[in-house]
Design an enzyme around this catalytic site. Structure first.
Site, PDB file in Angstrom:
ATOM      1  N   GLU A 109       7.155 -39.337 -14.525  1.00 51.28           N
ATOM      2  CA  GLU A 109       8.239 -38.600 -13.878  1.00 51.28           C
ATOM      3  C   GLU A 109       8.499 -37.235 -14.488  1.00 51.28           C
ATOM      4  O   GLU A 109       9.216 -36.427 -13.907  1.00 51.28           O
ATOM      5  CB  GLU A 109       9.521 -39.442 -13.908  1.00 51.28           C
ATOM      6  CG  GLU A 109      10.568 -39.000 -12.917  1.00 51.28           C
ATOM      7  CD  GLU A 109      11.763 -39.929 -12.877  1.00 51.28           C
ATOM      8  OE1 GLU A 109      12.818 -39.509 -12.339  1.00 51.28           O
ATOM      9  OE2 GLU A 109      11.671 -41.074 -13.377  1.00 51.28           O
ATOM     10  N   GLY A 122      12.455 -52.490 -10.870  1.00 50.05           N
ATOM     11  CA  GLY A 122      12.147 -53.733 -10.166  1.00 50.05           C
ATOM     12  C   GLY A 122      10.664 -54.009 -10.044  1.00 50.05           C
ATOM     13  O   GLY A 122      10.259 -55.008  -9.454  1.00 50.05           O
ATOM     14  N   ALA A 145       4.228 -44.724 -18.556  1.00 52.43           N
ATOM     15  CA  ALA A 145       3.164 -43.729 -18.620  1.00 52.43           C
ATOM     16  C   ALA A 145       2.662 -43.531 -20.036  1.00 52.43           C
ATOM     17  O   ALA A 145       1.457 -43.454 -20.284  1.00 52.43           O
ATOM     18  CB  ALA A 145       3.655 -42.400 -18.037  1.00 52.43           C
ATOM     19  N   ASP A 162      13.981 -33.805 -21.429  1.00 57.28           N
ATOM     20  CA  ASP A 162      13.557 -33.166 -22.676  1.00 57.28           C
ATOM     21  C   ASP A 162      12.130 -32.626 -22.603  1.00 57.28           C
ATOM     22  O   ASP A 162      11.848 -31.502 -23.037  1.00 57.28           O
ATOM     23  CB  ASP A 162      13.636 -34.168 -23.844  1.00 57.28           C
ATOM     24  CG  ASP A 162      15.018 -34.766 -24.009  1.00 57.28           C
ATOM     25  OD1 ASP A 162      15.893 -34.444 -23.199  1.00 57.28           O
ATOM     26  OD2 ASP A 162      15.218 -35.561 -24.943  1.00 57.28           O
ATOM     27  N   HIS A 184      15.731 -40.814  -9.094  1.00 55.01           N
ATOM     28  CA  HIS A 184      14.435 -40.241  -9.448  1.00 55.01           C
ATOM     29  C   HIS A 184      14.482 -38.733  -9.257  1.00 55.01           C
ATOM     30  O   HIS A 184      15.128 -38.230  -8.332  1.00 55.01           O
ATOM     31  CB  HIS A 184      13.337 -40.822  -8.541  1.00 55.01           C
ATOM     32  CG  HIS A 184      11.939 -40.560  -9.002  1.00 55.01           C
ATOM     33  ND1 HIS A 184      11.243 -41.430  -9.819  1.00 55.01           N
ATOM     34  CD2 HIS A 184      11.099 -39.530  -8.777  1.00 55.01           C
ATOM     35  CE1 HIS A 184      10.033 -40.951 -10.052  1.00 55.01           C
ATOM     36  NE2 HIS A 184       9.930 -39.786  -9.435  1.00 55.01           N
ATOM     37  N   ARG A 197      14.378 -43.137   1.529  1.00 54.52           N
ATOM     38  CA  ARG A 197      15.545 -43.356   0.677  1.00 54.52           C
ATOM     39  C   ARG A 197      16.608 -42.287   0.865  1.00 54.52           C
ATOM     40  O   ARG A 197      17.805 -42.581   0.826  1.00 54.52           O
ATOM     41  CB  ARG A 197      15.110 -43.419  -0.788  1.00 54.52           C
ATOM     42  CG  ARG A 197      14.385 -44.703  -1.123  1.00 54.52           C
ATOM     43  CD  ARG A 197      13.891 -44.725  -2.553  1.00 54.52           C
ATOM     44  NE  ARG A 197      13.405 -46.070  -2.892  1.00 54.52           N
ATOM     45  CZ  ARG A 197      12.875 -46.389  -4.068  1.00 54.52           C
ATOM     46  NH1 ARG A 197      12.738 -45.471  -5.013  1.00 54.52           N
ATOM     47  NH2 ARG A 197      12.479 -47.619  -4.297  1.00 54.52           N
ATOM     48  N   GLU A 216       9.258 -42.139 -29.552  1.00 53.54           N
ATOM     49  CA  GLU A 216      10.253 -42.465 -28.529  1.00 53.54           C
ATOM     50  C   GLU A 216      11.646 -42.216 -29.101  1.00 53.54           C
ATOM     51  O   GLU A 216      11.994 -42.747 -30.148  1.00 53.54           O
ATOM     52  CB  GLU A 216      10.103 -43.933 -28.115  1.00 53.54           C
ATOM     53  CG  GLU A 216      11.237 -44.500 -27.297  1.00 53.54           C
ATOM     54  CD  GLU A 216      11.438 -43.757 -25.988  1.00 53.54           C
ATOM     55  OE1 GLU A 216      12.590 -43.333 -25.731  1.00 53.54           O
ATOM     56  OE2 GLU A 216      10.457 -43.602 -25.226  1.00 53.54           O
ATOM     57  N   ASN A 266      12.428 -45.918 -18.216  1.00 51.74           N
ATOM     58  CA  ASN A 266      12.881 -46.434 -16.925  1.00 51.74           C
ATOM     59  C   ASN A 266      11.994 -47.567 -16.426  1.00 51.74           C
ATOM     60  O   ASN A 266      12.426 -48.394 -15.620  1.00 51.74           O
ATOM     61  CB  ASN A 266      12.893 -45.317 -15.876  1.00 51.74           C
ATOM     62  CG  ASN A 266      14.167 -44.489 -15.921  1.00 51.74           C
ATOM     63  OD1 ASN A 266      15.183 -44.923 -16.461  1.00 51.74           O
ATOM     64  ND2 ASN A 266      14.114 -43.301 -15.357  1.00 51.74           N
ATOM     65  N   THR A 267      10.765 -47.629 -16.893  1.00 52.56           N
ATOM     66  CA  THR A 267       9.843 -48.662 -16.407  1.00 52.56           C
ATOM     67  C   THR A 267      10.358 -50.059 -16.698  1.00 52.56           C
ATOM     68  O   THR A 267      10.304 -50.943 -15.839  1.00 52.56           O
ATOM     69  CB  THR A 267       8.450 -48.485 -17.042  1.00 52.56           C
ATOM     70  OG1 THR A 267       8.002 -47.148 -16.839  1.00 52.56           O
ATOM     71  CG2 THR A 267       7.451 -49.450 -16.428  1.00 52.56           C
TER      72      THR A 267
END
Length: 576
Positions: free
Chosen positions: A542, A178, A146, A354, A513, A406, A165, A173-174
């Site tokens: 997220e 998968g 993102a 955070d 998630h 899920r 970062e 996580n990107t």
């Protein structure tokens, strides 16, 4: 692009030891060592003199591009710099780091050296400098999908930004995912005989989240998902031309990039940032949002290597793209006590909420913060696409619909004997596998299994062979249209009957998630507890709540980060 990730900076993060070479000696020469990394073998070449490690180089590996790069760059340099094996791993690339260290240790042993003598550690003291002030039009907090999408979009609009970062590696996580990406794609889906529509995608996303998601946000997600794929293609991301599905997607509308790994997204975005001159600073942890006259005007941060404080002043605003908090197991369990105490997480270690906390501290509202998702699988499988696989328990029996939600699948696994399951498929799954060239490495490491017959496969994984054969035969009849599935499965492609046959490692649910986060509107503006937009503050990915309701459909997260990352950038650009 000015990247603040250098060997010198990363070495400041590493633990070093007092040289122990006085206690050991080597037979001089060039040695080759290997150790198992995350995706395959890591091979190093080490040059030793009688009393020193002269050089260390990683000469081959199968690790994920981008994700493993900081470890491959810094760990060998740290070993030579400190003349020690006692160096800390690079956060976010732990398994690669450990493999390099283990491979070098193997070389030390070959040379007759004392590995234990090179393990004493002493921590380096941080030396903080004076506060540094950086001025920029926009600050993006988080260099995952993102955040990088927002940075690239800003660059396309002609606006500079600084991306900070806290981890030593970009991608969040990107880069670990998968890369399943849901989008209604009439052209490709029609070619495969798949009926779909944006309205169906909206409805399934809404229903899949128990109808507690924000329909306006869901509509924006589904209507713009395909356009974001084309946007990524324009940046150099190549997609497969076959539509499939992924665990928890509930419908075949999943696109995969050619290598089916998150770095297929991150590397083109990083390259675009570099070309546009967008600045990315790693090892920079955001601490607090700066507010002036009710408007967010910047971020207070700290260099994690030195402790030096930074103040980033943002003329147009701040975009939060810090991800969720599924790496904080105790926090997740505080919202959902049904999560097992011994659960693991699929998340990178920096996903600790955070950005949510910083936004809440200045009055931001949250939405759906209590909704935490478990993923039914933890990795080490031939493929995460499920239309050609079944799930079986330790008794060799199916127990749940594999194309379902899920949360339902995860809870079903936890109700099985031993609380784990295997994924079973045939050779065609391996041929079409999104794991691709990593299959041989996973087989060699014992992380997946292959048998010429189902009986042989059952013996390898320790399940009842007679039951497994009957289960597969029954599934094949369903695929052929003979009967209805007792579990309600609707998504099939082909039977499981072309040997050899394949099985995953044991699969247990893991934290994956967090659906809740800061509340946003359709323009990605963060909303306060009074229902008003907070001037100068935007969010994407997220870190946001409301989009996925109580349960996220598999494949919707990648669409989410790119759709709303671009929207957040557009809104910040238009900020007055």
């Amino acid at each position: 692009m000015k990247r603040f990730f250098s060997v010198v900076l990363v070495l400041c993060l590493l633990l070093c030891s007092v040289s122990a070479l006085a206690q050991t000696a080597f037979t001089p020469g060039v040695y080759t060592g290997q150790a198992q990394g995350k995706m395959g073998l890591v091979t190093v070449e080490v040059t030793l003199t009688e009393d020193a490690v002269e050089s260390v180089a990683v000469v081959s590996h199968e690790e994920t591009a981008g994700l493993s790069d900081p470890a491959i760059e810094s760990i060998p340099a740290a070993i030579v710099e400190n003349q020690s094996l006692a160096v800390d791993t690079v956060a976010g690339a732990t398994m690669t780091s450990e493999a390099i260290i283990a491979a070098v240790a193997d070389c030390i042993k070959q040379a007759g050296g004392d590995v234990d003598a090179l393990q004493t550690v002493v921590e380096k003291e941080k030396v903080a400098g004076e506060k540094v002030t950086v001025e920029t039009p926009v600050v993006v907090v988080g260099a995952g999908g993102a955040g990088l999408a927002a940075a690239v979009k800003l660059g396309q609009l002609g606006m500079k930004c600084v991306v900070i970062e806290k981890m030593p590696v970009i991608g969040g996580n990107t880069i670990r995912c998968g890369a399943a990406y849901n989008a209604v794609d009439p052209e490709l889906q029609a070619a495969q005989g798949i009926e779909d529509s944006i309205e169906l995608h909206i409805q399934q996303t809404y229903d899949g989240g128990d109808r507690v998601g924000n329909l306006e946000l869901i509509t924006v997600l589904c209507e713009n998902a395909l356009d974001s794929i084309h946007w990524l293609e324009d940046l150099g991301c190549e997609f497969k031309q076959t539509i499939t599905t992924v665990i928890g997607a509930t419908w075949p509308r999943t696109h995969y990039p050619v290598n089916s790994i998150g770095s297929d997204f991150i590397l083109p975005l990083e390259a675009a940032c570099e070309e546009m001159g967008q600045e990315i600073i790693v090892n920079m942890e955001a601490k607090e949002l700066i507010v002036s006259d009710g408007r967010v005007v910047g971020v207070l941060a700290e260099d994690t290597a030195t402790g030096t404080p930074y103040e980033f002043r943002a003329e147009k605003g701040v975009i939060l793209a810090t991800g969720g908090f599924a790496a904080d197991i105790e926090r997740c369990r505080s919202y959902n006590p049904n999560i097992p105490e011994d659960i693991t997480t699929s998340n990178h270690p920096g996903a600790t909420g955070d950005g949510i906390d910083m936004a809440v501290a200045i009055g931001a509202a949250t939405e759906g913060i209590e909704y935490v998702q478990m993923l039914p699988i933890t990795g080490n499988c031939v493929s995460t696409a499920i239309e050609n696989q079944i799930f079986v328990n330790v008794e060799g029996n199916r127990f749940v619909r594999e194309d379902g939600r899920r949360d339902v699948m995860s809870n079903a696994i936890l109700e099985q004997p031993e609380k784990y399951m295997y994924m079973i498929g045939d050779q065609r799954v391996a041929d079409e596998s999104i794991t691709g060239s990593n299959i041989d490495a996973l087989l060699e490491a014992g992380k997946i299994y292959r048998g010429d017959t189902l009986e042989e496969l059952a013996e390898q994984i320790g399940v009842n062979a007679e039951n497994l054969v009957k289960t597969v035969e029954a599934f094949n009849e369903l695929v052929k249209g003979n009967g209805e599935d007792e579990f309600g499965r609707a998504v099939y492609d082909h039977t499981i009957e072309v040997g050899p046959f394949w099985a995953s490692a044991k699969q247990r649910p893991c934290l994956h998630h967090t659906m809740g986060g800061v509340k946003i509107d359709v323009d990605a503006r963060v909303i306060d507890t009074n229902g008003e937009a907070i001037p100068g503050l935007y969010a994407a990915g997220e870190v946001c709540g409301g989009i996925h309701g109580s349960n996220r459909l598999g494949g919707n997260a990648c669409a989410d980060i790119f759709v709303f990352g671009r929207i957040a950038a557009q809104s910040a650009f238009e900020e007055k």
